[in-house]
Design an enzyme around this catalytic site. Structure first.
Site, short mmCIF file in Angstrom:
data_model
loop_
_atom_site.label_atom_id
_atom_site.label_comp_id
_atom_site.label_asym_id
_atom_site.label_seq_id
_atom_site.Cartn_x
_atom_site.Cartn_y
_atom_site.Cartn_z
N LYS A 35 -7.32 -5.01 -1.27
CA LYS A 35 -6.31 -4.96 -0.57
C LYS A 35 -5.91 -3.78 0.27
O LYS A 35 -6.48 -2.99 -0.01
CB LYS A 35 -5.06 -5.50 -1.45
CG LYS A 35 -4.66 -4.45 -2.50
CD LYS A 35 -3.55 -5.02 -3.33
CE LYS A 35 -3.15 -3.94 -4.32
NZ LYS A 35 -2.29 -4.53 -5.39
N ARG A 130 8.21 -9.90 -11.11
CA ARG A 130 8.12 -10.07 -9.92
C ARG A 130 7.34 -11.32 -9.37
O ARG A 130 8.31 -12.32 -9.38
CB ARG A 130 6.81 -8.84 -9.40
CG ARG A 130 7.06 -7.93 -8.14
CD ARG A 130 6.19 -6.84 -8.21
NE ARG A 130 4.82 -7.16 -8.35
CZ ARG A 130 3.90 -6.21 -8.29
NH1 ARG A 130 4.24 -5.16 -7.79
NH2 ARG A 130 2.51 -6.66 -8.56
N TYR A 256 8.96 23.50 11.89
CA TYR A 256 10.37 23.02 11.90
C TYR A 256 11.50 23.37 10.67
O TYR A 256 11.08 23.32 9.40
CB TYR A 256 10.24 21.33 11.76
CG TYR A 256 9.76 20.89 13.17
CD1 TYR A 256 10.24 21.33 14.28
CD2 TYR A 256 8.44 20.25 13.17
CE1 TYR A 256 9.50 20.85 15.46
CE2 TYR A 256 7.93 19.62 14.28
CZ TYR A 256 8.51 19.75 15.34
OH TYR A 256 7.86 19.65 16.34
N MET A 304 3.92 16.29 12.66
CA MET A 304 3.30 15.02 12.86
C MET A 304 1.68 15.19 13.05
O MET A 304 1.30 14.26 12.78
CB MET A 304 3.82 14.77 14.33
CG MET A 304 3.55 13.39 14.79
SD MET A 304 4.70 12.54 16.05
CE MET A 304 3.83 10.96 16.26
C1 LIG Z 1 -3.28 -4.18 -6.34
C2 LIG Z 1 -3.38 -5.16 -7.67
C3 LIG Z 1 -4.20 -4.80 -8.92
C4 LIG Z 1 -5.07 -3.47 -8.71
O1 LIG Z 1 -4.16 -2.58 -9.25
P1 LIG Z 1 -4.52 -1.04 -9.44
O2 LIG Z 1 -3.51 -0.56 -10.18
O3 LIG Z 1 -5.02 -0.55 -8.23
O4 LIG Z 1 -5.88 -1.12 -10.50
C5 LIG Z 1 -4.57 -5.72 -9.62
N1 LIG Z 1 -3.91 -6.96 -9.86
C6 LIG Z 1 -2.85 -7.24 -8.84
C7 LIG Z 1 -2.31 -8.51 -8.83
C8 LIG Z 1 -2.59 -6.42 -7.69
O5 LIG Z 1 -1.68 -6.85 -6.71
#
Ligand SMILES: *Cc1c(COP(=O)(O)O)cnc(C)c1O
Length: 363
Positions: A35, A130, A256, A304
Site C-alpha cells: 500500500k 477500527r 527560520y 522547505m
Molecule cells: C498496513 C497493513 C499491514 C502491514 O503492516 P506492517 O506493520 O507494515 O507490517 C498488515 N495488515 C493490514 C490490514 C494493514 O493495513
C-alpha cells in the site's frame, strides 16, 4: 545538473527482507503489503522485488490495476475492500480479493451483477475497534456472503492493535485478540490471515495461514529499535549533497526562527533536502545526518528545500560532500525516533519530486 537529492531503492534488500519474513513463518503464505506506493518505494520496484511472494496486498484500486498491468498474476488483496459498487465490478474484472468489513460491503457484494465470483476476506474486529465485524456478528455475515453467487472463497482476517507488545502488558494484548478470532472462526471453513510485520517477527509460532508483512520488507522496524537488529536491510537510502557552507561566529543563529545558536565558531553545511521532499519538519537540533560517512547533527529548523547541519565533526566536508539523510549507514528508525515519528511515516511521505533510482545488486 539535477538537484542532488536521490532516493535509491535497493531491490536486493527488499528480496532479502522478504526471505527473512518468510523464514520466520515456515509453512505460511505471504501477502507482501505494498500500500501507499509500496511504502514510498514504488509499485514497479515492489512487483519485481516481491516476485517470490504468494500475493500482494494494498488499499488502492488504481494501484491494484497497475499491478495487473505490470504483469502480476497472483492474488491481490484490497485491505479496506470496496468503497463503492464500481469497486466490486473492478474486483471481478481484475480478479482482486476484497476484504469485507461491514454490512454495507456485504450488501455491495449481494447486489452486484458480476460475470464471475470474487474471493473475499471477512474482517473481524477482535479488539482494535477500527474495521471489522465483532466476533458475534461474523457468522451472520459469513452466511449472507456464502449465499451470494458473487462469492468465491471466503477467508478470515483480523489485525492486532499491539502486535509489537507480544510479551508486555497492554490494554488489548494480541493473545486476547487471537483467542477471540480463533473462537469465532472455530466452526467456519476458511483460511486465516492475522500477522503483520511485528507479529511475524516477534510471535512464536506465527498464527494463521498467511502473514501480511509491510514495514519489515522495506527494512524498517515495526516497534522499538531499528530494523537492523532483526537482520533487515534498508530498502531506501535518501541521499543528497552539501550545496553551501556558512562560517558562523559564536552567538550567531541559523535558519527560520533562529532555533539554533552557535556557542562557538563553526561551519554550517546546507543540504539540498527539506520538508517538501519528505524530511520531517519536526526533526530537532541534534538529529543525526551522515556527511561523507560521518555522523553530524542537524542544526536549525528544517525548511522547505534545505536542512542545515553542524560540520564540526566533519571538518573536511564542503560543497559537494555526500549526505545520507537515512538508509544505508543511518537507520530511518533513528531519524524517525528523533523526530517523534516512525519509519513508516518517513518512507510514505517521500515526495514525488525526489528522483528515484533503483539498485539491483548486492553492494
Ligand atoms: C498496513 C497493513 C499491514 C502491514 O503492516 P506492517 O506493520 O507494515 O507490517 C498488515 N495488515 C493490514 C490490514 C494493514 O493495513
Amino acid at each position: 545538473m539535477p538537484r542532488p537529492l536521490v532516493a535509491t531503492v535497493d531491490l536486493h534488500a527488499m528480496r532479502s527482507n522478504l526471505a527473512l519474513a518468510r523464514a520466520r513463518a515456515p509453512g505460511l503464505r505471504t501477502w507482501a503489503v505494498v500500500k501507499a506506493n509500496a511504502y514510498g518505494h514504488g509499485l514497479v520496484n515492489a512487483v519485481r522485488a516481491f516476485a517470490g511472494s504468494d500475493g500482494l496486498a494494498l488499499i488502492e484500486f488504481d494501484g491494484a490495476v497497475q499491478l495487473r498491468e505490470l504483469g502480476w498474476q497472483r492474488p491481490l488483496l484490497l485491505l479496506e475492500g470496496a468503497f463503492d459498487a464500481d469497486d466490486v465490478e473492478l474486483a471481478a474484472r481484475h480478479d482482486l480479493t476484497l476484504v469485507v468489513h461491514c454490512d454495507e460491503q456485504v450488501r455491495m457484494i449481494e447486489t452486484a451483477r458480476l460475470a464471475r465470483p470474487i474471493d473475499l476476506q471477512l474482517k473481524m474486529n477482535t479488539g482494535m475497534n477500527r474495521l471489522g465485524f465483532r466476533p458475534a456478528a461474523v457468522r451472520a455475515a459469513f452466511d449472507r456472503l456464502r449465499a451470494s453467487p458473487n462469492t468465491g472463497a471466503i477467508s478470515f482476517i483480523t489485525h492486532y492493535a499491539n502486535a509489537e507488545l507480544y510479551e508486555h502488558p497492554t490494554p488489548m494484548p494480541p493473545q486476547t485478540q487471537a483467542e477471540r478470532f480463533r473462537a469465532a472462526v472455530a466452526d467456519l471453513p476458511g483460511e486465516a490471515s492475522i500477522a503483520n510485520s511485528a507479529a511475524g517477527l516477534l510471535h512464536d509460532p506465527v498464527p494463521g495461514d498467511w502473514i501480511r508483512p509491510g514495514i519489515i520488507l522495506y527494512g524498517g522496524s515495526p516497534g522499538e529499535g531499528s530494523g537492523e537488529r532483526f537482520g533487515l536491510l534498508p530498502a531506501m537510502t535518501l541521499a543528497s549533497r552539501i550545496i553551501g557552507v556558512q562560517e558562523i561566529a559564536a552567538g550567531e543563529s541559523v535558519g527560520y526562527g533562529s532555533r539554533f545558536t552557535a556557542r562557538r565558531p563553526m561551519r554550517i553545511g546546507v543540504v539540498a533536502c527539506g520538508y517538501a521532499d519528505g524530511y520531517p519538519r519536526s526533526a530537532p537540533d541534534g538529529t543525526p545526518v551522515l556527511v561523507d560517512g560521518t555522523r553530524v547533527a542537524l542544526a536549525g529548523r528544517v525548511s522547505m528545500d534545505m536542512i542545515t547541519v553542524d560540520l564540526s565533526a566533519a571538518p573536511a566536508a564542503g560543497v559537494g560532500s555526500e549526505v545520507v539523510l537515512w538508509g544505508r549507514g543511518l537507520s530511518i528508525d533513528e531519524v524517525a525516533q528523533a523526530s517523534g515519528t516512525i519509519g513508516y511515516e518517513l518512507m510514505c511521505a517521500l515526495a514525488p519530486r525526489v528522483r528515484m533510482q533503483v539498485q539491483e545488486q548486492v553492494q
